[in-house]
Design an enzyme around this catalytic site. Structure first.
Site, PDB file in Angstrom:
ATOM      1  N   GLY A 138      37.483  63.440  70.083  1.00  0.00           N
ATOM      2  CA  GLY A 138      36.637  64.556  70.522  1.00  0.00           C
ATOM      3  C   GLY A 138      36.888  65.734  69.607  1.00  0.00           C
ATOM      4  N   ARG A 139      36.667  66.939  70.149  1.00  0.00           N
ATOM      5  CA  ARG A 139      36.836  68.154  69.324  1.00  0.00           C
ATOM      6  C   ARG A 139      38.198  68.197  68.637  1.00  0.00           C
ATOM      7  NH1 ARG A 139      33.636  71.025  73.258  1.00  0.00           N
ATOM      8  NH2 ARG A 139      35.358  70.466  74.610  1.00  0.00           N
ATOM      9  N   ILE A 140      39.265  68.029  69.435  1.00  0.00           N
ATOM     10  CA  ILE A 140      40.615  68.170  68.874  1.00  0.00           C
ATOM     11  C   ILE A 140      40.969  66.963  67.996  1.00  0.00           C
ATOM     12  CG2 ILE A 140      43.081  68.374  69.449  1.00  0.00           C
ATOM     13  CD1 ILE A 140      42.135  69.910  72.031  1.00  0.00           C
ATOM     14  N   SER A 177      47.937  65.704  74.598  1.00  0.00           N
ATOM     15  CA  SER A 177      46.782  65.721  75.505  1.00  0.00           C
ATOM     16  C   SER A 177      47.248  66.087  76.913  1.00  0.00           C
ATOM     17  CB  SER A 177      46.066  64.376  75.463  1.00  0.00           C
ATOM     18  OG  SER A 177      46.910  63.305  75.863  1.00  0.00           O
ATOM     19  N   ARG A 178      47.575  65.086  77.708  1.00  0.00           N
ATOM     20  CA  ARG A 178      48.145  65.313  79.035  1.00  0.00           C
ATOM     21  C   ARG A 178      49.243  64.277  79.248  1.00  0.00           C
ATOM     22  NH1 ARG A 178      46.351  69.594  78.816  1.00  0.00           N
ATOM     23  NH2 ARG A 178      44.822  70.619  80.156  1.00  0.00           N
ATOM     24  N   GLU A 229      55.910  67.530  84.287  1.00  0.00           N
ATOM     25  CA  GLU A 229      56.064  68.734  83.485  1.00  0.00           C
ATOM     26  C   GLU A 229      56.531  69.847  84.395  1.00  0.00           C
ATOM     27  OE1 GLU A 229      52.756  70.528  81.033  1.00  0.00           O
ATOM     28  OE2 GLU A 229      52.868  68.527  80.145  1.00  0.00           O
ATOM     29  N   HIS A 288      54.656  72.145  76.106  1.00  0.00           N
ATOM     30  CA  HIS A 288      53.201  72.289  76.248  1.00  0.00           C
ATOM     31  C   HIS A 288      52.714  73.578  75.562  1.00  0.00           C
ATOM     32  CE1 HIS A 288      49.614  71.156  79.056  1.00  0.00           C
ATOM     33  NE2 HIS A 288      49.190  71.709  77.933  1.00  0.00           N
ATOM     34  N   ALA A 333      50.894  73.605  72.524  1.00  0.00           N
ATOM     35  CA  ALA A 333      49.958  73.314  71.431  1.00  0.00           C
ATOM     36  C   ALA A 333      48.982  74.465  71.165  1.00  0.00           C
ATOM     37  CB  ALA A 333      49.196  72.025  71.703  1.00  0.00           C
TER      38      ALA A 333
END
Ligand code: 8YV
Length: 328
Positions: free
Chosen positions: A157-159, A238-239, A268, A287, A289
């Site tokens: 996708g975008r990233i 991502s997650r 997390e 986390h 990024a």
């Protein structure tokens, strides 16, 4: 200007987002370092017309029912797995996010993680800090080649696309897996779409950029890790739940894969004594990024713009359910 609306911001965010909100609304900011628990979240949202929320805030049907005045939930994130979007849509509540403004920062960070893991940068820093650096060594802290290697991007996708684009500077072969294909991008940037199993088997670096959904939860588990090369490095920005944590610990301990670099984890945060944190072949960062001054300012501004537009009954610059809530 008249403050006709009341909005909540569930954590301190940059002034770039708070200032425009203060011009049009009474703003309640949750000032603590830790996120509000459910009770505190319900309390701060009480009587609010809109809110800027974070990943750590669970927004579901029960919360929306308890806050009927809430019309816009503007997430300070591109991901919105903390929000039950169908429940919001059913209740006519707009859900907004911050796509685009964090794409480059997240792609840059992915590369920082990839290079750090490949070249064992954290271990090397520790080695010097601990006074163990006695001489130059031909076999000292050998890492893995990045230039010329194969990069597998799961989620183009975008990233994912920005991560893939940066690979050109490293002369890498780039494989991608996604459920939808952008053939034009792939042709222009020398990216080859392959099934996930093939990507896992052939990549030296596997980087994850999928949204967290029921389909992607534990997309990387024991079976998928077993398909990877023993010299491969897994990067996740991502997650956390996209990777099965226990399976990853096992794979890193058994040498199924060489190393991992994680911006996100499940759970997390991870406790400091968690194996993923203490193992030499795993890098964990908290986390971060999208954590640049510039990007966080843009996220704050966009989430405020989204919220204000939604409150005015206008189409927000970035909403995930505007079509359903406002009509096409
Ligand atoms: C944020 C993110 O740090 O945008 C996302 O989806 O994961 C990060 O940019 C985080 O979501 C802040 O809520």
């Amino acid at each position: 200007m008249a403050t006709s609306w009341t909005v909540a911001v569930t954590r301190q965010i940059p002034e770039a987002g708070l200032a425009p909100l203060r011009e049009v609304a009474e703003v309640r900011v949750w000032e603590e370092e830790l996120p509000p628990d459910t009770e505190a979240l319900y309390a701060i949202l009480d009587g609010c017309d809109g809110a800027i929320t974070l990943l750590t805030d669970r927004i579901d049907g029960a919360l929306l029912d308890a806050h009927p005045s809430l019309r816009v939930v503007s997430n300070f994130a591109v991901g919105y797995d903390n929000i039950d979007v169908p429940a919001a849509t059913e209740r006519g509540v707009l859900v907004c996010n911050t796509p685009g403004v964090l794409t480059d920062a997240t792609a840059d960070h992915t590369w920082a993680l990839m290079l750090s893991a490949a070249r064992r940068i954290p271990e090397s820093i520790e080695y010097v800090r601990e006074g163990r650096w006695k001489t130059w060594g031909p076999l000292l802290l050998l890492g893995q080649a990045v230039s010329g290697a194969t990069l597998g991007v799961a989620g183009l996708g975008r990233i994912g696309k920005e991560v893939a684009r940066r690979a050109a500077g490293f002369d890498m072969r780039v494989l991608a897996y996604d459920t939808v294909q952008d053939d034009e991008f792939a042709a222009e940037h020398n990216v080859t779409y392959v099934p996930l199993d093939q990507l896992l088997a052939e990549s030296d670096y596997v980087t994850l950029h999928v949204a967290l959904t029921d389909e992607t939860r534990h997309m990387i588990g024991r079976e998928q890790l077993a398909r990877m090369k023993p010299t491969a490095i897994l990067i996740n920005a991502s997650r956390g739940p996209v990777v099965d944590t226990d399976a990853l610990v096992e794979a890193l301990q058994n040498g199924t894969i060489l190393a991992a670099a994680l911006d996100v984890t499940d759970p997390e945060p991870l406790p400091a004594d968690h194996p993923l944190v203490t193992m030499d072949n795993c890098i964990v960062v908290p986390h971060t990024a999208s954590a640049t001054v510039q990007t966080r300012d843009q996220m704050a501004k966009l989430s405020a713009d989204n919220l204000i537009a939604g409150l005015k009954g206008e189409r927000p610059p970035a909403s995930v359910n505007a079509d359903a809530v406002l009509g096409n």
